[in-house]
Design a protein around this motif. Structure first.
Motif, PDB file in Angstrom:
ATOM      1  N   GLY A   1       0.910  -1.134   0.068  1.00 54.64           N
ATOM      2  CA  GLY A   1      -0.108   0.350   0.544  1.00 54.64           C
ATOM      3  C   GLY A   1       0.949   0.985   0.185  1.00 54.64           C
ATOM      4  N   TYR A   2       1.725   0.806   0.019  1.00 53.68           N
ATOM      5  CA  TYR A   2       2.929   2.165  -0.224  1.00 53.68           C
ATOM      6  C   TYR A   2       4.272   2.302  -1.503  1.00 53.68           C
ATOM      7  N   ALA A   3       4.101   2.881  -2.873  1.00 53.00           N
ATOM      8  CA  ALA A   3       4.794   2.232  -3.666  1.00 53.00           C
ATOM      9  C   ALA A   3       5.287   3.391  -3.958  1.00 53.00           C
ATOM     10  N   ASP A   4       5.059   4.107  -2.277  1.00 52.06           N
ATOM     11  CA  ASP A   4       6.527   5.259  -2.646  1.00 52.06           C
ATOM     12  C   ASP A   4       7.195   5.465  -1.444  1.00 52.06           C
ATOM     13  N   GLY A   5       7.666   4.013  -0.583  1.00 48.09           N
ATOM     14  CA  GLY A   5       7.787   3.973   0.433  1.00 48.09           C
ATOM     15  C   GLY A   5       7.310   4.671   1.455  1.00 48.09           C
ATOM     16  N   LEU A   6       7.811   4.522   2.454  1.00 48.72           N
ATOM     17  CA  LEU A   6       6.563   4.643   3.876  1.00 48.72           C
ATOM     18  C   LEU A   6       8.184   5.721   4.625  1.00 48.72           C
TER      19      LEU A   6
ATOM     20  N   SER B   1      16.402   1.462  12.620  1.00 48.45           N
ATOM     21  CA  SER B   1      15.519   2.599  11.740  1.00 48.45           C
ATOM     22  C   SER B   1      16.736   1.926  10.191  1.00 48.45           C
ATOM     23  N   ALA B   2      18.172   1.532  10.736  1.00 48.80           N
ATOM     24  CA  ALA B   2      18.399   0.981   9.472  1.00 48.80           C
ATOM     25  C   ALA B   2      18.553  -0.319   9.295  1.00 48.80           C
ATOM     26  N   GLN B   3      18.300  -1.111   9.685  1.00 48.08           N
ATOM     27  CA  GLN B   3      17.186  -2.362   9.586  1.00 48.08           C
ATOM     28  C   GLN B   3      16.343  -2.235   8.813  1.00 48.08           C
ATOM     29  N   MET B   4      15.081  -1.511   9.408  1.00 50.33           N
ATOM     30  CA  MET B   4      13.686  -1.211   8.473  1.00 50.33           C
ATOM     31  C   MET B   4      14.124  -0.609   7.312  1.00 50.33           C
ATOM     32  N   ARG B   5      15.261   0.520   7.371  1.00 50.78           N
ATOM     33  CA  ARG B   5      15.565   1.348   5.410  1.00 50.78           C
ATOM     34  C   ARG B   5      15.793   0.338   5.083  1.00 50.78           C
ATOM     35  N   GLU B   6      17.132  -0.650   5.627  1.00 45.86           N
ATOM     36  CA  GLU B   6      17.410  -1.322   4.337  1.00 45.86           C
ATOM     37  C   GLU B   6      16.178  -2.643   3.890  1.00 45.86           C
ATOM     38  N   ASP B   7      15.418  -3.605   5.046  1.00 45.32           N
ATOM     39  CA  ASP B   7      15.029  -4.629   5.068  1.00 45.32           C
ATOM     40  C   ASP B   7      13.628  -4.488   4.391  1.00 45.32           C
ATOM     41  N   LEU B   8      13.330  -3.228   4.840  1.00 39.82           N
ATOM     42  CA  LEU B   8      11.661  -2.903   4.619  1.00 39.82           C
ATOM     43  C   LEU B   8      11.446  -1.600   3.636  1.00 39.82           C
ATOM     44  N   GLY B   9      12.144  -0.966   3.478  1.00 43.08           N
ATOM     45  CA  GLY B   9      12.437   0.750   2.452  1.00 43.08           C
ATOM     46  C   GLY B   9      11.717   1.998   3.298  1.00 43.08           C
ATOM     47  N   VAL B  10      10.961   1.576   4.848  1.00 42.99           N
ATOM     48  CA  VAL B  10      10.720   2.197   5.448  1.00 42.99           C
ATOM     49  C   VAL B  10      11.750   2.895   5.851  1.00 42.99           C
ATOM     50  N   GLU B  11      11.625   4.643   5.686  1.00 46.03           N
ATOM     51  CA  GLU B  11      12.342   5.321   6.246  1.00 46.03           C
ATOM     52  C   GLU B  11      12.494   6.441   7.574  1.00 46.03           C
ATOM     53  N   ILE B  12      13.069   5.669   8.154  1.00 39.76           N
ATOM     54  CA  ILE B  12      12.151   6.695   9.716  1.00 39.76           C
ATOM     55  C   ILE B  12      13.730   7.759  10.414  1.00 39.76           C
TER      56      ILE B  12
END
Length: 183
Positions: free
Chosen positions: A10-15, A35-46
């Motif tokens: 549901g987040y084609a442009d990332g989150l 935050s690094a793991q979320m960015r690397e593994d899921l494309g979630v920018e924290i």
């Protein structure tokens, strides 16, 4: 093997989200790793929002951030203590008042149940519901703190929790105390 980052459904442009964190250990280092793991593994920018503890609590109460990593110390060694801190309505750790009617019912039942086996059954049912992933709270790390005492420190007894206020006027150092046998 290759690592493939996936974007949450549901987040084609990332989150992009903000994480409210205390600016000291262990909270800030844990937030940095998370935050690094979320960015690397899921494309979630924290984006981290580190602050002093008082400000973090105010912003947590007001629901300012998407996430926070403020933990809790167990005051009572009882599951109800954690459940009530995170799943009651109008409490600090549930700023958006997430609620599941069955979880609320089970919390009330386990809080008042004297039979330990029945109580454990309620807690297991709560865990099953929460493991389905619909809740607002996701533990991502646990830690304990420890310490050491010297036999020459007198009239100090380690408290059962970290939530006690210590008055040091009744504690003293006895440099002449003999080391107890067996220590």
């Amino acid at each position: 093997g290759a690592t493939v980052a996936t974007v949450p459904a549901g987040y084609a442009d990332g989150l992009e989200i903000t994480l409210n964190t205390v600016n000291t250990e262990p909270s800030l280092p844990a937030a940095e790793v998370f935050s690094a793991q979320m960015r690397e593994d899921l494309g979630v920018e924290i984006t981290l929002s580190p602050k002093d503890l008082a400000t973090v609590y105010v912003e947590m109460r007001d629901g300012v951030h998407h996430l926070n990593n403020v933990g809790t110390g167990l005051i009572l060694r009882d599951p109800g203590d954690v459940l009530n801190q995170w799943y009651d309505i109008d409490v600090l750790r549930n700023p958006h008042n997430w609620e599941n009617p069955r979880v609320t019912e089970l919390i009330d039942l386990q809080n008042s149940e004297p039979n330990q086996e029945k109580r454990l059954g309620y807690i297991k049912e709560i865990a099953d519901i929460l493991q389905e992933g619909e809740g607002h709270f996701l533990p991502y790390f646990w830690y304990t703190s420890g310490g050491a005492l010297d036999y020459r420190i007198r009239n100090y007894y380690p408290p059962p929790t970290v939530q006690l206020v210590h008055k040091w006027d009744h504690v003293w150092w006895d440099e002449n105390r003999e080391k107890p046998e067996g220590t």
